[in-house]
Scaffold this active site. Structure first.
Site, PDB file in Angstrom:
ATOM      1  N   HIS A 198       0.637  -1.402   0.059  1.00 10.01           N
ATOM      2  CA  HIS A 198       0.052   0.409  -0.225  1.00 10.01           C
ATOM      3  C   HIS A 198       0.682   1.427   0.367  1.00 10.01           C
ATOM      4  O   HIS A 198       0.704   2.238   1.058  1.00 10.01           O
ATOM      5  CB  HIS A 198      -1.159   0.196   1.185  1.00 10.01           C
ATOM      6  CG  HIS A 198      -0.843   0.226   2.672  1.00 10.01           C
ATOM      7  ND1 HIS A 198       0.056   0.783   3.058  1.00 10.01           N
ATOM      8  CD2 HIS A 198      -0.984  -0.768   3.511  1.00 10.01           C
ATOM      9  CE1 HIS A 198       0.974   0.372   3.989  1.00 10.01           C
ATOM     10  NE2 HIS A 198      -0.887   0.005   4.890  1.00 10.01           N
ATOM     11  N   HIS A 200      -7.074  -8.545  13.465  1.00  8.43           N
ATOM     12  CA  HIS A 200      -6.439  -7.525  12.634  1.00  8.43           C
ATOM     13  C   HIS A 200      -7.210  -7.919  11.881  1.00  8.43           C
ATOM     14  O   HIS A 200      -7.212  -8.488  11.290  1.00  8.43           O
ATOM     15  CB  HIS A 200      -5.310  -7.084  12.786  1.00  8.43           C
ATOM     16  CG  HIS A 200      -5.270  -6.743  12.459  1.00  8.43           C
ATOM     17  ND1 HIS A 200      -5.383  -4.809  11.667  1.00  8.43           N
ATOM     18  CD2 HIS A 200      -3.556  -5.477  11.651  1.00  8.43           C
ATOM     19  CE1 HIS A 200      -4.513  -3.638  11.378  1.00  8.43           C
ATOM     20  NE2 HIS A 200      -3.428  -4.365  11.375  1.00  8.43           N
ATOM     21  N   GLU A 246      -7.102  -5.883   8.668  1.00  3.13           N
ATOM     22  CA  GLU A 246      -6.594  -4.709   7.380  1.00  3.13           C
ATOM     23  C   GLU A 246      -5.995  -6.103   6.405  1.00  3.13           C
ATOM     24  O   GLU A 246      -6.156  -7.506   6.993  1.00  3.13           O
ATOM     25  CB  GLU A 246      -5.030  -4.741   7.960  1.00  3.13           C
ATOM     26  CG  GLU A 246      -4.649  -3.772   6.877  1.00  3.13           C
ATOM     27  CD  GLU A 246      -3.245  -2.715   6.906  1.00  3.13           C
ATOM     28  OE1 GLU A 246      -3.390  -2.105   8.227  1.00  3.13           O
ATOM     29  OE2 GLU A 246      -3.236  -2.061   5.751  1.00  3.13           O
ATOM     30  N   ASP A 278      -4.754  -7.221   4.791  1.00  2.00           N
ATOM     31  CA  ASP A 278      -3.130  -8.702   4.743  1.00  2.00           C
ATOM     32  C   ASP A 278      -3.321  -9.341   5.578  1.00  2.00           C
ATOM     33  O   ASP A 278      -2.626 -11.033   5.828  1.00  2.00           O
ATOM     34  CB  ASP A 278      -1.450  -7.895   4.377  1.00  2.00           C
ATOM     35  CG  ASP A 278      -1.806  -6.946   5.834  1.00  2.00           C
ATOM     36  OD1 ASP A 278      -2.717  -6.153   6.273  1.00  2.00           O
ATOM     37  OD2 ASP A 278      -0.563  -6.991   7.103  1.00  2.00           O
ATOM     38  N   HIS A 280      -2.753  -2.277  15.506  1.00  3.16           N
ATOM     39  CA  HIS A 280      -2.815  -1.162  13.606  1.00  3.16           C
ATOM     40  C   HIS A 280      -3.606  -0.220  13.564  1.00  3.16           C
ATOM     41  O   HIS A 280      -3.914   1.315  13.322  1.00  3.16           O
ATOM     42  CB  HIS A 280      -2.022  -1.777  12.791  1.00  3.16           C
ATOM     43  CG  HIS A 280      -1.657  -0.650  11.770  1.00  3.16           C
ATOM     44  ND1 HIS A 280      -2.126  -1.572  10.581  1.00  3.16           N
ATOM     45  CD2 HIS A 280      -0.987   0.427  11.549  1.00  3.16           C
ATOM     46  CE1 HIS A 280      -1.139  -0.769   9.662  1.00  3.16           C
ATOM     47  NE2 HIS A 280      -1.360   0.628  10.568  1.00  3.16           N
ATOM     48  N   ASP A 321       0.192  -7.456  14.177  1.00  2.00           N
ATOM     49  CA  ASP A 321       1.592  -6.080  13.013  1.00  2.00           C
ATOM     50  C   ASP A 321       2.849  -6.167  14.510  1.00  2.00           C
ATOM     51  O   ASP A 321       3.617  -6.057  13.792  1.00  2.00           O
ATOM     52  CB  ASP A 321       0.589  -5.326  13.084  1.00  2.00           C
ATOM     53  CG  ASP A 321       0.300  -5.165  11.626  1.00  2.00           C
ATOM     54  OD1 ASP A 321       0.026  -6.066  10.644  1.00  2.00           O
ATOM     55  OD2 ASP A 321      -0.943  -4.363  11.382  1.00  2.00           O
ATOM     56  N   TYR A 357      10.644  -1.496   9.834  1.00  2.00           N
ATOM     57  CA  TYR A 357       8.721  -1.152   9.524  1.00  2.00           C
ATOM     58  C   TYR A 357       8.237  -0.841  11.356  1.00  2.00           C
ATOM     59  O   TYR A 357       6.773  -0.241  10.690  1.00  2.00           O
ATOM     60  CB  TYR A 357       8.597  -3.049  10.415  1.00  2.00           C
ATOM     61  CG  TYR A 357       7.176  -3.845  10.579  1.00  2.00           C
ATOM     62  CD1 TYR A 357       5.902  -4.237   9.946  1.00  2.00           C
ATOM     63  CD2 TYR A 357       6.123  -3.319  12.211  1.00  2.00           C
ATOM     64  CE1 TYR A 357       5.214  -4.601   9.776  1.00  2.00           C
ATOM     65  CE2 TYR A 357       4.392  -3.447  11.797  1.00  2.00           C
ATOM     66  CZ  TYR A 357       4.335  -4.177  10.632  1.00  2.00           C
ATOM     67  OH  TYR A 357       3.013  -4.763  11.152  1.00  2.00           O
ATOM     68  N   HIS A 400       3.952 -10.278  10.740  1.00  2.00           N
ATOM     69  CA  HIS A 400       4.627 -10.532   9.591  1.00  2.00           C
ATOM     70  C   HIS A 400       5.800 -11.038  10.397  1.00  2.00           C
ATOM     71  O   HIS A 400       6.286 -10.361  11.378  1.00  2.00           O
ATOM     72  CB  HIS A 400       5.064  -9.337   9.355  1.00  2.00           C
ATOM     73  CG  HIS A 400       3.781  -8.404   8.870  1.00  2.00           C
ATOM     74  ND1 HIS A 400       3.445  -8.693   7.797  1.00  2.00           N
ATOM     75  CD2 HIS A 400       2.289  -8.190   8.818  1.00  2.00           C
ATOM     76  CE1 HIS A 400       2.137  -8.293   6.602  1.00  2.00           C
ATOM     77  NE2 HIS A 400       1.514  -7.440   7.921  1.00  2.00           N
TER      78      HIS A 400
HETATM   79 FE1  FEO Z   1      -1.922  -3.809   9.829  1.00  2.00          FE
HETATM   80 FE2  FEO Z   1      -0.248  -6.242   8.611  1.00  2.00          FE
HETATM   81  O1  FEO Z   1      -1.793  -4.703   8.913  1.00  2.00           O
END
Ligand code: FEO
Length: 404
Positions: free
Chosen positions: A24, A78, A80, A82, A145, A164, A196, A229
């Site tokens: 993004h 979460h 989001e 991803d 996040h 995250d 990050y 991640h």
């Molecule tokens: Fe806030 Fe890895 O998404």
């Protein structure tokens, strides 16, 4: 690829995205991973999903341990894209699963999917779920996040599934910190953590400090931190907790980043004597040319160093477009505890340096004024001015650094 066991019956079932370079708008030169976790217990539980184009991979990984239809609980830490855009695929295979999510998470999920046929349980901090040998404790972490975010602590195995937080955009053939340090290095891993944090979590430093304090108050023993991640922290999870506390508290290297762009090399020629002045004052310095460097790396370097000098030519009486783009990114990230100066070449009336200072002041950062403007390209005398400017800035940075 197949599932990788973290501890007794708890598996990583995620996906490695070797190729993603634009996350993004955030450049990810090392790719990333979408981590999700499967707990094989009396009641099979999946924590998080993966980005939609990797749904087949996570389903295959789940199948290497069990049939997805056996999933009884799906925890969504979460929403989001991803992490959440494979939920529909998982729910097709496990239609009777109950989704555990925060109230804000549910509201968001309702916007992304038709959720009318799915079963939900809304959870908040302190709620628990016993699935057999394991008990899951939910901890809301709003704005870490997104507003919906939460973490899940596995009480018996002492694993914090942190979504995250504590992650890295780092694709790798290995899953754990000790393995990564063996095949690469600790500094590479730390670098990915800083990258990050700087590009994603910088605006939330105060919240991070408060949330880590909350977690510490819960007296949770943490043997392992498993983010959504990158690499899983099993050797020394306290290391990444401390890194976050340090960054949230304003920690930076006593060094300077020179972040510049140039039209006909006038501003570029100024960087060398400025850099030399900084070095001669005993301060380390890194020079970054925008348009030759991914924006996320420039942001990371700005964040890593206590002082930054922004170099920009004046184009049509204003700052150079790539510098404006950099400062726009930076403003959104709400940096703190950094000192900034500006310099650049001009041909007619100037103006870019003044504009940079105006932008930096809007961000509430400390500034070193006056900046330095040079007509067209630096002469021999101008180079001496650049050298002095660099040296003065380094002195100011050293003074300012004592506050931290
Ligand atoms: Fe806030 Fe890895 O998404």
């Amino acid at each position: 690829m197949k599932a990788v066991e973290l501890k007794n019956g708890i598996y990583w079932v995620g996906a490695i995205d070797w190729a993603v370079r634009d996350f993004h708008g955030y450049v990810t030169p090392r790719g990333t991973t979408y981590n999700n976790y499967l707990i094989m217990d009396k009641e099979v539980t999946l924590l998080d999903t993966v980005k939609h184009n990797f749904s087949d991979i996570t389903i295959k990984n789940i199948r290497s341990v069990t049939e997805p239809s056996k999933i009884r609980h799906l925890v969504i830490n979460h929403i989001e894209n991803d992490h959440a855009t494979s939920i529909d695929k998982i729910m097709e295979l496990a239609p009777n699963a109950t989704i555990y999510i925060t109230e804000k998470g549910k509201k968001g999920l309702d916007r992304f999917f038709d959720t009318t046929k799915w079963k939900f349980r809304i959870v908040k901090t302190g709620d628990t779920l016993n699935i057999g040998k394991n008990t899951l404790l939910f901890i809301e972490t709003p704005m870490l996040h997104w507003p919906d975010s939460m973490m899940t602590y596995l009480k018996e195995e002492k694993i914090l599934i942190s979504q995250d937080a504590f992650g890295q955009h780092l694709a790798s053939a290995v899953r754990f910190d000790d393995e990564f340090i063996t095949c690469a290095s600790m500094s590479e891993l730390e670098n990915a953590v800083i990258d990050y944090y700087a590009n994603i979590l910088m605006p939330f430093g105060q919240l991070i400090k408060a949330k880590i304090a909350d977690i510490q108050k819960l007296n949770l023993e943490i043997d392992m931190i498993a983010p959504d991640h990158g690499i899983i922290w099993r050797t020394n999870p306290q290391k990444v907790l401390q890194m976050y506390l340090d960054m949230a508290g304003g920690k930076a290297d006593l060094s300077v980043s020179i972040i510049y762009d140039t039209m006909w090399h006038g501003t570029e020629q100024m960087t060398l004597p400025i850099m030399q002045g900084i070095k001669d004052e005993g301060v380390d310095c890194k020079v970054i040319k925008l348009r030759a460097t991914p924006m996320s790396i420039a942001i990371k370097e700005f964040w890593r160093t206590r002082g930054a000098l922004i170099g920009t030519p004046t184009l049509n009486n204003i700052m150079y477009p790539s510098i404006a783009e950099f400062l726009t990114h930076l403003r959104g990230l709400r940096p703190k505890n950094r000192i900034v100066g500006a310099f650049g070449s001009y041909g007619w009336g100037g103006g870019a340096v003044k504009e940079v200072y105006e932008e930096v002041k809007k961000m509430g950062l400390e500034t070193h004024e006056q900046g330095l403007q040079i007509l067209y390209k630096p002469s021999f005398e101008d180079e001496a001015k650049c050298y002095d400017f660099g040296r003065e800035f380094a002195k100011k940075v050293k003074e300012y650094h004592k506050n931290f």
